[in-house]
Scaffold this motif. Structure first.
Motif, PDB file in Angstrom:
ATOM      1  N   SER A  36     -10.751  -3.023  -4.991  1.00 26.79           N
ATOM      2  CA  SER A  36     -11.359  -1.684  -4.924  1.00 26.79           C
ATOM      3  C   SER A  36     -10.746  -0.800  -3.842  1.00 26.79           C
ATOM      4  O   SER A  36     -10.818   0.426  -3.928  1.00 26.79           O
ATOM      5  CB  SER A  36     -12.864  -1.801  -4.703  1.00 26.79           C
ATOM      6  N   ASP A  37     -10.122  -1.408  -2.830  1.00 30.91           N
ATOM      7  CA  ASP A  37      -9.569  -0.627  -1.724  1.00 30.91           C
ATOM      8  C   ASP A  37      -8.071  -0.362  -1.883  1.00 30.91           C
ATOM      9  O   ASP A  37      -7.392   0.027  -0.932  1.00 30.91           O
ATOM     10  CB  ASP A  37      -9.829  -1.326  -0.402  1.00 30.91           C
ATOM     11  N   GLU A  63      -4.498   1.190  -2.485  1.00 28.62           N
ATOM     12  CA  GLU A  63      -3.845   2.496  -2.339  1.00 28.62           C
ATOM     13  C   GLU A  63      -2.544   2.451  -3.129  1.00 28.62           C
ATOM     14  O   GLU A  63      -1.656   1.646  -2.839  1.00 28.62           O
ATOM     15  CB  GLU A  63      -3.579   2.809  -0.872  1.00 28.62           C
ATOM     16  N   ALA A  76       0.829  -1.208   0.000  1.00 25.10           N
ATOM     17  CA  ALA A  76       0.000   0.000   0.000  1.00 25.10           C
ATOM     18  C   ALA A  76       0.863   1.259   0.000  1.00 25.10           C
ATOM     19  O   ALA A  76       1.828   1.365   0.764  1.00 25.10           O
ATOM     20  CB  ALA A  76      -0.925   0.004   1.211  1.00 25.10           C
ATOM     21  N   PHE A 125     -10.920   4.298  -8.922  1.00 25.18           N
ATOM     22  CA  PHE A 125     -10.431   3.769  -7.646  1.00 25.18           C
ATOM     23  C   PHE A 125     -10.089   4.942  -6.722  1.00 25.18           C
ATOM     24  O   PHE A 125      -9.141   5.689  -6.993  1.00 25.18           O
ATOM     25  CB  PHE A 125      -9.191   2.908  -7.865  1.00 25.18           C
ATOM     26  N   GLY A 147      -8.577   5.177  -3.944  1.00 26.84           N
ATOM     27  CA  GLY A 147      -7.266   5.175  -3.303  1.00 26.84           C
ATOM     28  C   GLY A 147      -6.100   5.238  -4.264  1.00 26.84           C
ATOM     29  O   GLY A 147      -4.939   5.181  -3.832  1.00 26.84           O
TER      30      GLY A 147
END
Length: 255
Positions: free
Chosen positions: A115-116, A118, A94, A135, A137
């Motif tokens: 979808s999450d 970063e 991330a 997206f 992030g």
């Protein structure tokens, strides 16, 4: 029909028509597409035809031929989906940074992103950049330059200048062809220059390419086997090519 008879017939057909597709040949001779691809590989090694995405052209047509994005996207779709899903394991942690090369397999990677996620994502592809903006992030950097209609990718001096200022954790690179002798190659010199700059900007280079591209050579080389850390391909890769690429120091991951 014996394999040798079928291969002779295919070579004759390519000579008459100039170009044939894998699907067309499979239907005409009542065999699987995998059998046709093996036939084309044999004929290509003999110098009787040239393999291209989705089919074959005459032996004299060393590939400055380049298919459009829509046509390439339907070729070996299932294999590309598996390659894209498998390549996701090489995403940085991330907050890391990546560059996505233009291409149908890299586009499928982006479609499969969690979808999450970063991430800082750099690309020269208009379709990939558009998808990435969905997206929350992901911070998207679209490279500028002249856009080639056939690949919907930015190329040229401005694109190269921007890439020269960047450093990313991972580059996901597509290719039209790959051999130990000629390395990574593609038909267009400007596309090759951008791919070369993406490789230079990355700490790790992950090439995503279906097995049809392995063992082929295109017009412009943009990187040698020493530039590749990982190749993600499908299980149809010829055993000899798999061994040669592994011996060259590439981690070959089969999807």
């Amino acid at each position: 029909m014996y394999a040798e008879e079928r291969q002779q017939a295919i070579a004759t057909l390519v000579g008459h028509r100039g170009r044939v597709s894998v699907a067309e040949l499979a239907d005409q001779y009542g065999v699987t597409t995998e059998t046709v691809r093996r036939d084309l590989a044999v004929l290509d090694r003999l110098g009787l035809i040239r393999r291209v995405h989705g089919g074959a052209v005459g032996a004299g047509a060393l590939t400055t031929i380049e298919l459009g994005t829509a046509e390439r996207d339907t070729t070996r779709a299932e294999e590309k989906d598996r390659i894209a899903d498998t390549a996701l394991r090489f995403l940085p942690r991330a907050g890391g940074s990546v560059v996505f090369d233009a291409g149908t397999t890299t586009a499928r990677m982006v479609a499969a992103l969690p979808s999450d996620l970063e991430l800082v994502a750099v690309t020269n592809s208009l379709p990939i950049a558009t998808r990435l903006t969905g997206f929350p992030g992901v911070r998207v950097q679209l490279l500028g330059g002249r856009v080639r209609g056939v690949t919907q990718a930015a190329v040229g001096a401005e694109t190269l200048r921007l890439l020269g200022e960047l450093r990313v954790d991972v580059a996901f690179i597509g290719t039209n062809a790959l051999t130990v002798r000629h390395g990574l190659s593609t038909p267009d010199p400007e596309e090759a220059a951008v791919k070369r700059a993406m490789i230079a900007a990355a700490d790790q280079v992950v090439v995503v390419a279906d097995a049809d591209k392995i063992g082929r050579e295109d017009f412009v080389s943009f990187g040698g086997t020493g530039d590749i850390d990982v190749l993600v391909t499908d299980t149809d890769i010829p055993a000899a090519a798999h061994a040669d690429l592994t011996a060259a120091g590439i981690e070959v991951v089969l999807a």
